[in-house]
Design a protein around this motif. Sequence first.
Motif, PDB file in Angstrom:
ATOM      1  N   GLU A  42     -38.130 -33.790   5.479  1.00 33.60           N
ATOM      2  CA  GLU A  42     -39.437 -33.476   4.897  1.00 33.60           C
ATOM      3  C   GLU A  42     -39.593 -34.264   3.603  1.00 33.60           C
ATOM      4  O   GLU A  42     -38.755 -34.177   2.714  1.00 33.60           O
ATOM      5  N   SER A  43     -40.694 -35.015   3.485  1.00 34.85           N
ATOM      6  CA  SER A  43     -40.916 -35.795   2.256  1.00 34.85           C
ATOM      7  C   SER A  43     -41.511 -34.925   1.148  1.00 34.85           C
ATOM      8  O   SER A  43     -41.615 -35.354   0.001  1.00 34.85           O
ATOM      9  N   GLN A  44     -41.888 -33.683   1.487  1.00 33.25           N
ATOM     10  CA  GLN A  44     -42.400 -32.743   0.488  1.00 33.25           C
ATOM     11  C   GLN A  44     -41.536 -31.486   0.465  1.00 33.25           C
ATOM     12  O   GLN A  44     -41.287 -30.874   1.506  1.00 33.25           O
ATOM     13  N   VAL A  45     -41.065 -31.127  -0.729  1.00 26.76           N
ATOM     14  CA  VAL A  45     -40.288 -29.902  -0.901  1.00 26.76           C
ATOM     15  C   VAL A  45     -41.137 -28.933  -1.714  1.00 26.76           C
ATOM     16  O   VAL A  45     -41.455 -29.187  -2.878  1.00 26.76           O
ATOM     17  N   LEU A  46     -41.525 -27.822  -1.093  1.00 25.30           N
ATOM     18  CA  LEU A  46     -42.409 -26.846  -1.711  1.00 25.30           C
ATOM     19  C   LEU A  46     -41.596 -25.634  -2.176  1.00 25.30           C
ATOM     20  O   LEU A  46     -40.917 -24.997  -1.388  1.00 25.30           O
ATOM     21  N   ILE A  47     -41.692 -25.340  -3.480  1.00 26.26           N
ATOM     22  CA  ILE A  47     -40.957 -24.214  -4.063  1.00 26.26           C
ATOM     23  C   ILE A  47     -41.960 -23.111  -4.409  1.00 26.26           C
ATOM     24  O   ILE A  47     -42.893 -23.347  -5.180  1.00 26.26           O
ATOM     25  N   PRO A  48     -41.823 -21.925  -3.828  1.00 32.65           N
ATOM     26  CA  PRO A  48     -42.847 -20.878  -3.993  1.00 32.65           C
ATOM     27  C   PRO A  48     -42.922 -20.292  -5.400  1.00 32.65           C
ATOM     28  O   PRO A  48     -41.945 -20.306  -6.153  1.00 32.65           O
ATOM     29  N   PHE A  49     -44.119 -19.776  -5.737  1.00 35.20           N
ATOM     30  CA  PHE A  49     -44.347 -19.052  -6.989  1.00 35.20           C
ATOM     31  C   PHE A  49     -43.972 -17.583  -6.813  1.00 35.20           C
ATOM     32  O   PHE A  49     -43.881 -17.087  -5.681  1.00 35.20           O
ATOM     33  N   GLN A  50     -43.792 -16.879  -7.933  1.00 30.75           N
ATOM     34  CA  GLN A  50     -43.537 -15.425  -7.913  1.00 30.75           C
ATOM     35  C   GLN A  50     -44.347 -14.761  -9.020  1.00 30.75           C
ATOM     36  O   GLN A  50     -44.392 -15.281 -10.148  1.00 30.75           O
ATOM     37  N   VAL A  51     -44.979 -13.626  -8.712  1.00 32.64           N
ATOM     38  CA  VAL A  51     -45.711 -12.870  -9.734  1.00 32.64           C
ATOM     39  C   VAL A  51     -44.712 -12.034 -10.513  1.00 32.64           C
ATOM     40  O   VAL A  51     -43.932 -11.272  -9.937  1.00 32.64           O
ATOM     41  N   LYS A  52     -44.718 -12.188 -11.843  1.00 30.83           N
ATOM     42  CA  LYS A  52     -43.822 -11.403 -12.708  1.00 30.83           C
ATOM     43  C   LYS A  52     -44.652 -10.454 -13.564  1.00 30.83           C
ATOM     44  O   LYS A  52     -45.507 -10.897 -14.336  1.00 30.83           O
ATOM     45  N   THR A  53     -44.404  -9.155 -13.393  1.00 28.80           N
ATOM     46  CA  THR A  53     -45.101  -8.137 -14.176  1.00 28.80           C
ATOM     47  C   THR A  53     -44.066  -7.257 -14.872  1.00 28.80           C
ATOM     48  O   THR A  53     -42.866  -7.374 -14.617  1.00 28.80           O
ATOM     49  N   GLN A  54     -44.555  -6.375 -15.742  1.00 31.41           N
ATOM     50  CA  GLN A  54     -43.631  -5.496 -16.474  1.00 31.41           C
ATOM     51  C   GLN A  54     -42.863  -4.581 -15.529  1.00 31.41           C
ATOM     52  O   GLN A  54     -41.698  -4.306 -15.749  1.00 31.41           O
TER      53      GLN A  54
END
Length: 303
Positions: free
Chosen positions: A291-303
């Motif tokens: 894969e020529s694209q490596v996608l790293i996911p986001f994460q929602v950080k809350t208290q």
Amino acid sequence: MKLGIRSLLSFLFVALLLACGSKESSGEKKKIVIGVSMLSLQNEFIQQVSASLEKHAKDADVELIVVDAERSALKQVEQVENFISQQVDAIILNPAEFEASSPAILRARKAGIPIVNVNSSTKEKPDAWVGSDDAESAKMAIDFLAKKLNGKGNILMIQGYMGQAAQIDRERGAMEALKAYPQIKLLATQTGEWDRAKSMALMENWIQSYGDQIQGVFAHNDEMGLGAMQALMDAKKKDKVVVVSVDGIGDALKAVQAGNLDATILQNAEQQGAQAIAMALDLINKKPIKESQVLIPFQVKTQ
């Protein structure tokens, strides 16, 4: 006497050849050198990506030449031209702008040097790209705001540096996400240029203009989110306004834990740096890339 000098020179020449031959036969290789141009080393998140690049380059015994484009696409293109002159083995580009940094890709391609984009994009496609889906981060932020506001209210959006891929994609993602919430109104949107102080001043102006009409703020990065948060706190309005931003830098995570920033959408700087170095080494060693694209996911950080 002349004959003695000639004999000595011949002996030294043969010795030099033998020494070179012995280095080659022992398998000693030239150290890999990768040139890196970062969009701005004044930005905390970009500093984190750069630190990860340096850490993983060191682990792989790779020499890294890191330079700061200082948000200038023109300077960035010149830096890539310098890397080409130095005959580096690969280039890692953290693009300053989507279109204006694209000539750097073309220059590297013409020189036959592999180039990897990290964290951000260019119009011209590099050999590989490592980063996160910025439109996804905006959708996550808008969904978070909508949930906190019960699907109804007035919000503001502070955009990043205009023309940079993250700004373009986060604006697009936010506008797409807002279509699902017809009772959420975007009162105003303006750039804070990824800067905390500028965003604080912008938020102060908006408080003067809109006052108690404001229920939510989406800032394209944490520096700007923290600036907006501080302006609201100073005006004693933060308890009535939900603020969410993107990156997950140290100050933002602390502000979330303290209950001052409502959420940050974490993107993983460590993984972006690690994967960019790995991809560059695969290209240098001509390994097949699945894969020529490596996608790293986001994460929602809350208290």
